[in-house]
Motif scaffolding. Structure first.
Motif, PDB file in Angstrom:
ATOM      1  N   ARG A  83       9.500 -33.104 -94.010  1.00 36.63           N
ATOM      2  CA  ARG A  83       8.408 -33.722 -94.317  1.00 36.63           C
ATOM      3  C   ARG A  83       8.646 -34.605 -95.373  1.00 36.63           C
ATOM      4  O   ARG A  83       9.746 -34.889 -95.910  1.00 36.63           O
ATOM      5  CB  ARG A  83       7.441 -32.783 -94.802  1.00 36.63           C
ATOM      6  CG  ARG A  83       7.178 -31.583 -93.493  1.00 36.63           C
ATOM      7  CD  ARG A  83       6.038 -30.864 -93.624  1.00 36.63           C
ATOM      8  NE  ARG A  83       4.666 -31.594 -93.893  1.00 36.63           N
ATOM      9  CZ  ARG A  83       3.737 -31.076 -94.606  1.00 36.63           C
ATOM     10  NH1 ARG A  83       4.017 -30.094 -95.653  1.00 36.63           N
ATOM     11  NH2 ARG A  83       2.581 -31.558 -94.672  1.00 36.63           N
ATOM     12  N   VAL A  84       7.444 -35.383 -95.871  1.00 38.17           N
ATOM     13  CA  VAL A  84       7.826 -36.492 -96.950  1.00 38.17           C
ATOM     14  C   VAL A  84       7.391 -35.633 -98.276  1.00 38.17           C
ATOM     15  O   VAL A  84       6.299 -34.905 -98.324  1.00 38.17           O
ATOM     16  CB  VAL A  84       6.481 -37.636 -96.908  1.00 38.17           C
ATOM     17  CG1 VAL A  84       6.360 -38.540 -98.079  1.00 38.17           C
ATOM     18  CG2 VAL A  84       6.692 -38.418 -95.620  1.00 38.17           C
ATOM     19  N   ASN A  85       8.447 -35.769 -99.039  1.00 39.96           N
ATOM     20  CA  ASN A  85       8.392 -35.108-100.239  1.00 39.96           C
ATOM     21  C   ASN A  85       8.453 -36.228-101.263  1.00 39.96           C
ATOM     22  O   ASN A  85       9.165 -36.919-101.513  1.00 39.96           O
ATOM     23  CB  ASN A  85       9.452 -34.097-100.503  1.00 39.96           C
ATOM     24  CG  ASN A  85       9.235 -33.011 -99.521  1.00 39.96           C
ATOM     25  OD1 ASN A  85       8.629 -31.975 -99.938  1.00 39.96           O
ATOM     26  ND2 ASN A  85      10.110 -32.956 -98.443  1.00 39.96           N
ATOM     27  N   ALA A  86       7.412 -35.942-102.769  1.00 42.83           N
ATOM     28  CA  ALA A  86       7.413 -36.710-103.612  1.00 42.83           C
ATOM     29  C   ALA A  86       6.837 -36.282-105.011  1.00 42.83           C
ATOM     30  O   ALA A  86       6.340 -35.155-104.820  1.00 42.83           O
ATOM     31  CB  ALA A  86       6.837 -38.046-103.302  1.00 42.83           C
ATOM     32  N   TYR A  87       6.821 -37.101-105.818  1.00 41.71           N
ATOM     33  CA  TYR A  87       6.027 -36.776-107.102  1.00 41.71           C
ATOM     34  C   TYR A  87       5.148 -37.931-107.432  1.00 41.71           C
ATOM     35  O   TYR A  87       5.472 -39.151-107.376  1.00 41.71           O
ATOM     36  CB  TYR A  87       6.917 -36.356-108.373  1.00 41.71           C
ATOM     37  CG  TYR A  87       7.459 -35.122-108.181  1.00 41.71           C
ATOM     38  CD1 TYR A  87       7.087 -34.034-109.082  1.00 41.71           C
ATOM     39  CD2 TYR A  87       8.751 -34.829-107.865  1.00 41.71           C
ATOM     40  CE1 TYR A  87       7.510 -32.903-108.978  1.00 41.71           C
ATOM     41  CE2 TYR A  87       9.251 -33.753-107.786  1.00 41.71           C
ATOM     42  CZ  TYR A  87       8.622 -32.648-108.293  1.00 41.71           C
ATOM     43  OH  TYR A  87       9.348 -31.436-108.602  1.00 41.71           O
TER      44      TYR A  87
END
Length: 402
Positions: free
Chosen positions: A122-126
């Motif tokens: 999946r898309v992971n980010a901060y």
């Protein structure tokens, strides 16, 4: 030789040649039609294991590490695969860091960046939702989702698909978020669930105002608090609170509360996590049950209805100006125009204290009990919810028990 026959031979030979060429082309041509896709025909530049970036007017727009990728004609669209360490900028300042995803697209003309995940990755980010740019990553909001789309021309970021946000002691789950990067407001839609260290809050939609770190929950708000094995369930139309759980939460609009054997309704309420208390005010009514109360729409309607007195006659019912629940012990304190009814008996006072452990209501301060058609003054009245009894203590004429 007949001239017509000669032309017929030539025509047959030409048709046979075309047939042979078609057959050969059929066997040597690729079976996968994607070979002729727009992506394949427009591919003009390919790269692998590269740091790719986009800029406008000398300011950075985005940066990604990509395992591989390519650009279309005139570099209108850049396709990236297996991206890591991604960054997205707003007016030169970081709004997304540490982004990773299977695929990403960057559009040169619109400056739109679209990042897509799949079921395995999946898309992971901060995220920086507007207040803490360029600070340490631990102060940012961690995000997981299926899609992230940043549209700089309208200052909007869309996040969708099983979205999880996590920051400090709180996490939010929802299906869709629209972030107004100009006003620093994140709007969440569709079955929002917020988990805090003291409980879980559900609502149909929610707004996060990053400048004040305030959240506004609307429609079908339900808050479940668990303290010291005491469970308190609160329903309301609206809740206003902060990411700092130590600050008060305000609830309003048809507030319903269930706590063990107690059920109460009011116009508004104030919940304090540090004080372990829920303060209710405005048309407060409560039922103290012998058996465990169940949160039902009919119970709330009966408490609010003036025509439901007959239905409530057999129960212990309290009305007051204010009612304070302890979310830790289950005890309650009512103040201001307190009136208690039970099986046709009535008592009124300035104050009533409920001990949850022994199921006793104690009325003090200008206490009166109704005896036939008149009110008799007493020092205090003790009402047993379990035994369904009234006991007047220090009454002017004599002590008595009903």
């Amino acid at each position: 030789m007949d001239e017509n026959l000669s032309w017929k031979i030539i025509l047959v030979a030409a048709i046979f040649s075309l047939f042979v060429m078609g057959a050969v082309y059929y066997f040597i041509s690729p079976r996968d039609m994607t070979y002729f896709s727009e992506d394949k025909t427009e591919k003009v530049a390919e790269f692998k294991d590269t740091r790719v970036s986009g800029r406008k007017d000398g300011k950075p727009l985005w940066e990604f590490n990509a395992k591989d990728g390519w650009s279309t004609k005139n570099c209108d669209v850049t396709h990236l695969f297996d991206v890591t360490k991604g960054k997205i900028y707003k007016s030169g300042k970081l709004v997304v860091i540490d982004l990773s995803a299977p695929r990403a697209k960057a559009y040169r003309r619109s400056d739109v960046v679209e990042v897509v995940g799949d079921k395995n990755n999946r898309v992971n980010a901060y995220l920086d939702l507007g207040r803490i740019s360029n600070r340490e990553k631990k102060d940012w909001t961690k995000m997981t989702a299926d899609l992230l789309k940043y549209v700089p021309k309208i200052e909007e970021t869309e996040i969708s698909g099983n979205v999880n946000l996590h920051k400090k002691d709180s996490s939010i789950f929802t299906q869709r978020i629209l972030i107004d990067n100009d006003k620093n407001i994140a709007r969440m839609f569709d079955k929002v669930r917020l988990r805090r260290k003291d409980g879980i809050l559900y609502s149909k939609k929610m707004e996060y105002h990053s400048d004040s770190e305030r959240l506004e929950a609307d429609e079908n708000v339900r808050l479940t608090i668990t303290e010291n094995k005491v469970k308190t369930v609160i329903k309301a139309n609206h809740a206003s609170f902060y990411t700092d759980a130590a600050r008060n939460m305000r609830l309003k609009g048809s507030v319903d509360v269930v706590q063990g054997k107690k059920f109460a309704v009011a116009d508004s309420a104030l919940y304090s996590q540090p004080r372990k208390s829920l303060y209710m005010k405005g048309s407060v009514k409560a039922i103290f049950e012998k058996a465990r109360a169940v949160l039902k729409e009919s119970t709330a309607k009966n408490l609010r209805s003036k025509e439901a007195k007959e239905i409530l006659k057999e129960k212990t019912v309290l009305t007051s100006d204010e009612l304070l629940f302890s979310t830790k012990t289950g005890d309650a304190t009512a103040t201001g125009s307190v009136l208690v009814t039970q099986k046709g008996r009535e008592a009124k006072a300035d104050r009533a204290v409920y001990n949850d452990g022994i199921e006793i209501l104690t009325l003090t301060g200008k206490v009166y009990m109704k005896k036939k058609d008149r009110w008799v003054k007493a020092e205090k009245i003790i009402i047993s919810v379990k035994d369904e009894t009234f006991e007047a203590v220090g009454q002017v004429e004599a002590e008595f028990k009903l």
